[in-house]
Design a protein around this motif. Structure first.
Motif, short mmCIF file in Angstrom:
data_model
loop_
_atom_site.label_atom_id
_atom_site.label_comp_id
_atom_site.label_asym_id
_atom_site.label_seq_id
_atom_site.Cartn_x
_atom_site.Cartn_y
_atom_site.Cartn_z
N MET A 1 58.32 2.34 72.47
CA MET A 1 57.62 3.37 73.21
C MET A 1 56.89 2.74 74.40
O MET A 1 56.22 1.72 74.24
CB MET A 1 56.60 4.08 72.31
N PRO A 2 56.99 3.32 75.60
CA PRO A 2 56.29 2.76 76.76
C PRO A 2 54.78 2.77 76.56
O PRO A 2 54.24 3.64 75.89
CB PRO A 2 56.70 3.71 77.90
N ILE A 3 54.10 1.80 77.17
CA ILE A 3 52.65 1.81 77.12
C ILE A 3 52.09 2.89 78.03
O ILE A 3 51.02 3.46 77.77
CB ILE A 3 52.09 0.41 77.49
N LEU A 4 52.82 3.20 79.12
CA LEU A 4 52.37 4.21 80.08
C LEU A 4 53.50 5.17 80.39
O LEU A 4 54.62 4.75 80.66
CB LEU A 4 51.91 3.54 81.38
N GLU A 5 53.19 6.46 80.33
CA GLU A 5 54.12 7.50 80.75
C GLU A 5 53.40 8.40 81.75
O GLU A 5 52.33 8.94 81.44
CB GLU A 5 54.60 8.32 79.56
N VAL A 6 53.98 8.53 82.92
CA VAL A 6 53.45 9.41 83.96
C VAL A 6 54.47 10.52 84.16
O VAL A 6 55.62 10.26 84.51
CB VAL A 6 53.22 8.62 85.28
N ASN A 7 54.04 11.76 83.94
CA ASN A 7 54.96 12.88 83.94
C ASN A 7 54.57 13.93 84.98
O ASN A 7 53.52 14.57 84.87
CB ASN A 7 55.01 13.55 82.56
N HIS A 8 55.38 14.05 86.02
CA HIS A 8 55.32 15.16 86.98
C HIS A 8 53.93 15.32 87.63
O HIS A 8 53.39 16.43 87.73
CB HIS A 8 55.73 16.48 86.30
N ILE A 9 53.37 14.19 88.07
CA ILE A 9 52.05 14.22 88.72
C ILE A 9 52.17 14.77 90.13
O ILE A 9 53.00 14.33 90.93
CB ILE A 9 51.44 12.80 88.76
N ASN A 10 51.33 15.75 90.44
CA ASN A 10 51.17 16.28 91.79
C ASN A 10 49.71 16.11 92.21
O ASN A 10 48.80 16.24 91.38
CB ASN A 10 51.52 17.77 91.86
N LYS A 11 49.50 15.83 93.48
CA LYS A 11 48.14 15.75 94.00
C LYS A 11 48.12 16.23 95.44
O LYS A 11 48.90 15.76 96.27
CB LYS A 11 47.61 14.31 93.92
N SER A 12 47.23 17.18 95.72
CA SER A 12 47.05 17.69 97.07
C SER A 12 45.60 17.57 97.48
O SER A 12 44.69 17.68 96.64
CB SER A 12 47.49 19.16 97.16
N PHE A 13 45.39 17.35 98.77
CA PHE A 13 44.06 17.43 99.36
C PHE A 13 44.11 18.60 100.33
O PHE A 13 44.72 18.51 101.40
CB PHE A 13 43.70 16.13 100.08
N GLY A 14 43.49 19.71 99.93
CA GLY A 14 43.62 20.92 100.73
C GLY A 14 45.07 21.38 100.74
O GLY A 14 45.70 21.51 99.68
N SER A 15 45.62 21.60 101.91
CA SER A 15 47.01 22.04 102.04
C SER A 15 48.00 20.89 102.14
O SER A 15 49.20 21.10 102.25
CB SER A 15 47.17 22.95 103.27
N THR A 16 47.48 19.65 102.08
CA THR A 16 48.35 18.47 102.24
C THR A 16 48.74 17.92 100.87
O THR A 16 47.87 17.49 100.09
CB THR A 16 47.64 17.36 103.03
N LYS A 17 50.03 17.96 100.58
CA LYS A 17 50.51 17.41 99.30
C LYS A 17 50.73 15.91 99.48
O LYS A 17 51.52 15.47 100.31
CB LYS A 17 51.81 18.09 98.87
N VAL A 18 50.02 15.12 98.67
CA VAL A 18 50.08 13.67 98.79
C VAL A 18 51.02 13.06 97.76
O VAL A 18 51.68 12.05 98.02
CB VAL A 18 48.66 13.07 98.66
N LEU A 19 51.06 13.65 96.57
CA LEU A 19 51.97 13.22 95.51
C LEU A 19 52.77 14.43 95.05
O LEU A 19 52.20 15.48 94.78
CB LEU A 19 51.21 12.62 94.32
N ASP A 20 54.09 14.24 94.94
CA ASP A 20 54.97 15.37 94.62
C ASP A 20 55.90 14.99 93.46
O ASP A 20 56.85 14.25 93.64
CB ASP A 20 55.79 15.76 95.86
N ASP A 21 55.56 15.49 92.26
CA ASP A 21 56.41 15.34 91.08
C ASP A 21 56.71 13.87 90.77
O ASP A 21 57.87 13.45 90.67
CB ASP A 21 57.72 16.12 91.27
N ILE A 22 55.65 13.08 90.60
CA ILE A 22 55.79 11.65 90.32
C ILE A 22 55.94 11.43 88.82
O ILE A 22 55.07 11.82 88.03
CB ILE A 22 54.56 10.87 90.83
N SER A 23 57.03 10.80 88.42
CA SER A 23 57.27 10.47 87.01
C SER A 23 57.83 9.06 86.91
O SER A 23 58.73 8.69 87.66
CB SER A 23 58.27 11.45 86.37
N PHE A 24 57.29 8.28 85.97
CA PHE A 24 57.83 6.96 85.66
C PHE A 24 57.21 6.49 84.36
O PHE A 24 56.25 7.09 83.84
CB PHE A 24 57.56 5.95 86.79
#
Length: 262
Positions: free
Chosen positions: A1-24
């Motif tokens: 099992m992985p020590i870290l799982e990142v699933n579908h992370i999104n991050k926006s500042f206002g109307s600016t999307k900085v992270l779009d569906d980050i998974s690893f």
């Protein structure tokens, strides 16, 4: 099992999307390098992992425990957030040492603050302090800073300050050590000092995430590499995959620019 799982992370500042569906995912004892142009979202991703920023969507799982789930709208206390941060040790590009404390005190500080929350702290204050000090001395010695422990940050070179920052990040024995462009503020000679320490940590199978513009270093040290552009993971794979068998034109263009600038 992985020590870290990142699933579908999104991050926006206002109307600016900085992270779009980050998974690893990241396995224990492995080093992950994240590369990409400035503004591609690399630092924001690390800040989300360390709970310095709150993602708008997605999950962060460490050792099978869900530390963050955007679908869970339960309010979290400051104490809960601090506890989650303990899974990650963060090394910033600008060192972020406390100028009023010596190198040794900087490394001891977080451990001492946490120790004060222990129910047996008052009863065993001296022994606890000595144990924390001993551990900090060991870490600074590991960073080849035996003669600099009583020095304040302004008395240290940039490379020495960054090595103190690495020792501080290791002090709480995090599951994952995160580096945010740890050599970007250093000249070439001092860069070599810091990269040597990170190589040593990789040889010790320290689990790491390294945001870097040092392509040769990423290729040599990382087990897996993510290339980010425009807030998305464009391509990922082993160093050989990324550097010798590039599949995406955006990755190819980035690496070509790097080669021209090297």
């Amino acid at each position: 099992m992985p020590i870290l799982e990142v699933n579908h992370i999104n991050k926006s500042f206002g109307s600016t999307k900085v992270l779009d569906d980050i998974s690893f995912s990241l396995d224990r004892g492995k080093a992950l390098a994240i590369i990409g142009s400035s503004g591609s979202g690399k630092t924001t991703l690390l800040r989300c992992l360390n709970f310095l920023e709150t993602p708008n969507a997605g999950q962060i799982i460490v050792n099978g425990e869900t530390l963050f789930d955007a679908a869970d709208h339960t309010s979290k206390s400051d104490a809960e957030i601090r506890k989650r941060r303990l899974h990650f040790g963060m090394v910033f590009q600008s060192f972020n040492l406390f100028p009023q404390y010596t190198a040794l005190e900087n490394v001891m500080l977080a451990s001492l603050l946490l120790a004060k929350e222990r129910p047996d702290y008052k009863q065993h204050k001296r022994e606890i302090h000595e144990e924390i000090e001993h551990h900090a001395i060991e870490l600074l010695s590991q960073m080849s800073l035996e003669g600099r422990m009583s020095h304040y940050p302004h008395q240290l070179s940039g490379g020495q300050q960054q090595r103190v920052a690495i020792a501080r990040a290791l002090a709480l024995q995090p599951d994952i050590l995160c580096f945010d462009e740890p050599t970007s503020a250093l000249d070439p000679e001092l860069t070599g000092e810091v990269l040597k320490v990170i190589r040593s940590l990789a040889d010790q199978h320290t689990t790491m995430i390294i945001v870097t513009h040092e392509m040769a270093f990423a290729r040599d040290v990382a087990d897996h590499i993510l290339f980010m552009d425009g807030g998305v993971i464009v391509e990922q794979g082993s160093p050989a995959d990324l550097f010798e068998n590039t599949q995406n034109e955006r990755t190819r263009a980035f690496l070509s620019r790097y080669s021209q600038n090297s």
